[in-house]
Design an enzyme around this catalytic site. Structure first.
Site, PDB file in Angstrom:
ATOM      1  N   ASP A   1       0.816  -1.208   0.000  1.00  0.00           N
ATOM      2  CA  ASP A   1       0.000   0.000   0.000  1.00  0.00           C
ATOM      3  C   ASP A   1       0.855   1.265   0.000  1.00  0.00           C
ATOM      4  O   ASP A   1       0.454   2.295  -0.542  1.00  0.00           O
ATOM      5  CB  ASP A   1      -0.935   0.001   1.217  1.00  0.00           C
ATOM      6  CG  ASP A   1      -2.106  -0.968   1.043  1.00  0.00           C
ATOM      7  OD1 ASP A   1      -2.278  -1.487  -0.075  1.00  0.00           O
ATOM      8  OD2 ASP A   1      -2.829  -1.204   2.026  1.00  0.00           O
TER       9      ASP A   1
ATOM     10  N   ASN B   1      -4.731   8.798   2.154  1.00  0.00           N
ATOM     11  CA  ASN B   1      -5.080   8.139   3.411  1.00  0.00           C
ATOM     12  C   ASN B   1      -5.391   9.103   4.546  1.00  0.00           C
ATOM     13  O   ASN B   1      -6.502   9.104   5.071  1.00  0.00           O
ATOM     14  CB  ASN B   1      -3.945   7.204   3.857  1.00  0.00           C
ATOM     15  CG  ASN B   1      -4.152   5.776   3.408  1.00  0.00           C
ATOM     16  OD1 ASN B   1      -5.141   5.452   2.764  1.00  0.00           O
ATOM     17  ND2 ASN B   1      -3.204   4.907   3.754  1.00  0.00           N
TER      18      ASN B   1
ATOM     19  N   SER C   1      -6.101   5.602  11.567  1.00  0.00           N
ATOM     20  CA  SER C   1      -7.353   5.931  12.247  1.00  0.00           C
ATOM     21  C   SER C   1      -7.992   4.697  12.866  1.00  0.00           C
ATOM     22  O   SER C   1      -8.519   4.745  13.979  1.00  0.00           O
ATOM     23  CB  SER C   1      -8.327   6.596  11.262  1.00  0.00           C
ATOM     24  OG  SER C   1      -9.564   6.878  11.872  1.00  0.00           O
ATOM     25  N   LEU C   2      -7.946   3.580  12.163  1.00  0.00           N
ATOM     26  CA  LEU C   2      -8.518   2.343  12.690  1.00  0.00           C
ATOM     27  C   LEU C   2      -7.791   1.892  13.950  1.00  0.00           C
ATOM     28  O   LEU C   2      -8.416   1.501  14.938  1.00  0.00           O
ATOM     29  CB  LEU C   2      -8.447   1.250  11.628  1.00  0.00           C
ATOM     30  CG  LEU C   2      -8.918  -0.144  12.054  1.00  0.00           C
ATOM     31  CD1 LEU C   2     -10.393  -0.125  12.427  1.00  0.00           C
ATOM     32  CD2 LEU C   2      -8.662  -1.158  10.950  1.00  0.00           C
ATOM     33  N   SER C   3      -6.455   1.964  13.938  1.00  0.00           N
ATOM     34  CA  SER C   3      -5.682   1.527  15.103  1.00  0.00           C
ATOM     35  C   SER C   3      -5.914   2.423  16.304  1.00  0.00           C
ATOM     36  O   SER C   3      -5.695   2.015  17.445  1.00  0.00           O
ATOM     37  CB  SER C   3      -4.191   1.474  14.762  1.00  0.00           C
ATOM     38  OG  SER C   3      -3.665   2.773  14.555  1.00  0.00           O
TER      39      SER C   3
END
Length: 280
Positions: free
Chosen positions: A68, A138, A182-184
């Site tokens: 990515d 991102n 952001s997810l972490s």
């Protein structure tokens, strides 16, 4: 004849090997190929290191060979010119890179034959007070510099003060970036083609620790308060530091990323694979 740029992870021998094979194949079909200088040298084709000359109207496709991170670099280089990007996955997660290496030649041929769909993803336009401006796929992060100490950050939304945070940092993310930092930090997962901006605090010292999902028309300003400086990073690249009163302004760019899809696994399947979710 098409003009194709290859963005290759120069530290992955298998990606460099595939790049060399693709170059031979595509040049044999009379296509024009260009690469950034480092991977061009790594594959022994320094003569193709003229990337800047084939971006824009002269470039038909960008191909990323890596994870990515390589995909983010490719998007950064070509998205402002509307160039579509096809991602070949040599990483672990592969949220952005849906093509497997063994199918890469066929995927490029399928694109050149016109059998593809473009998936548009919003990007964030990020501006610093010193005039620096970039667009990212991102996330943009404003975070503490000093280990063990929080940074004080004020948030303004559409010109109005919202609140201030004593935290390790704040993340402004796109739906594409919702599965990254952001997810972490506890943020929500959004479908990547949605139009929204996510604001997620990192380890906030406050009762209000929730993410906000904002309209794509919102303008977000993150301001540093006090004498503790904050570092600014976008898609893994440093933009420097902000002192007291320094601001990062975030809005949705009018130039989205254009990702090539060829009927590969969907976003929900990528989530299931990445998180080890089983069918029940």
């Amino acid at each position: 004849m098409a003009a194709i740029a290859l963005f290759v992870h120069a530290d992955r021998p298998e990606a460099l090997k595939l790049a060399a094979e693709l170059i031979d194949r595509l040049e044999g079909d009379s296509h024009q190929i260009c690469l950034p200088p480092e991977p061009a040298e790594a594959v022994g084709r320094s003569d193709l290191a003229h990337l800047e000359g084939c971006i824009g109207e002269k470039l038909d496709l960008a191909v990323s060979l890596g994870g990515d991170g390589s995909m983010l670099r490719a998007v950064t280089a070509v998205a402002d010119d509307g160039v579509p990007v096809l991602g070949v996955n040599y990483g672990s997660l592969g949220y952005l890179t849906g093509i497997q290496p063994d199918t890469a030649p066929q995927a490029i041929e399928q694109f050149l034959a016109g059998d593809y769909v473009i998936e548009e993803r919003i990007r964030l336009r990020c501006r610093l007070g010193n005039g620096t401006e970039v667009s990212v796929l991102n996330e943009a992060i404003v975070e503490k510099v000093d280990s063990g100490r929080t940074v004080n950050l004020a948030v303004h939304i559409d010109g109005e003060f919202f609140t201030s945070y004593a935290a390790d940092g704040l993340i402004a993310a796109t739906p594409t970036g919702s599965t990254a930092y952001s997810l972490s930090a506890g943020g929500p997962i959004l479908a990547p083609t949605m139009h929204a901006v996510i604001l997620t605090p990192v380890a906030p010292h406050t009762l209000f620790d929730r993410s906000l999902v904002l309209l794509p028309s919102s303008e977000l300003v993150i301001e540093v308060l006090g004498d503790r400086s904050a570092a600014v990073a976008v898609d893994g690249r440093s933009l420097g530091e902000l002192g007291d009163g320094g601001c990062l302004t975030v809005s949705v760019s009018d130039k989205p990323a254009r990702l090539v899809t060829l009927g590969q696994r969907g976003f929900h399947q990528a989530l299931k694979t990445s998180f080890g979710l089983s069918d029940r």
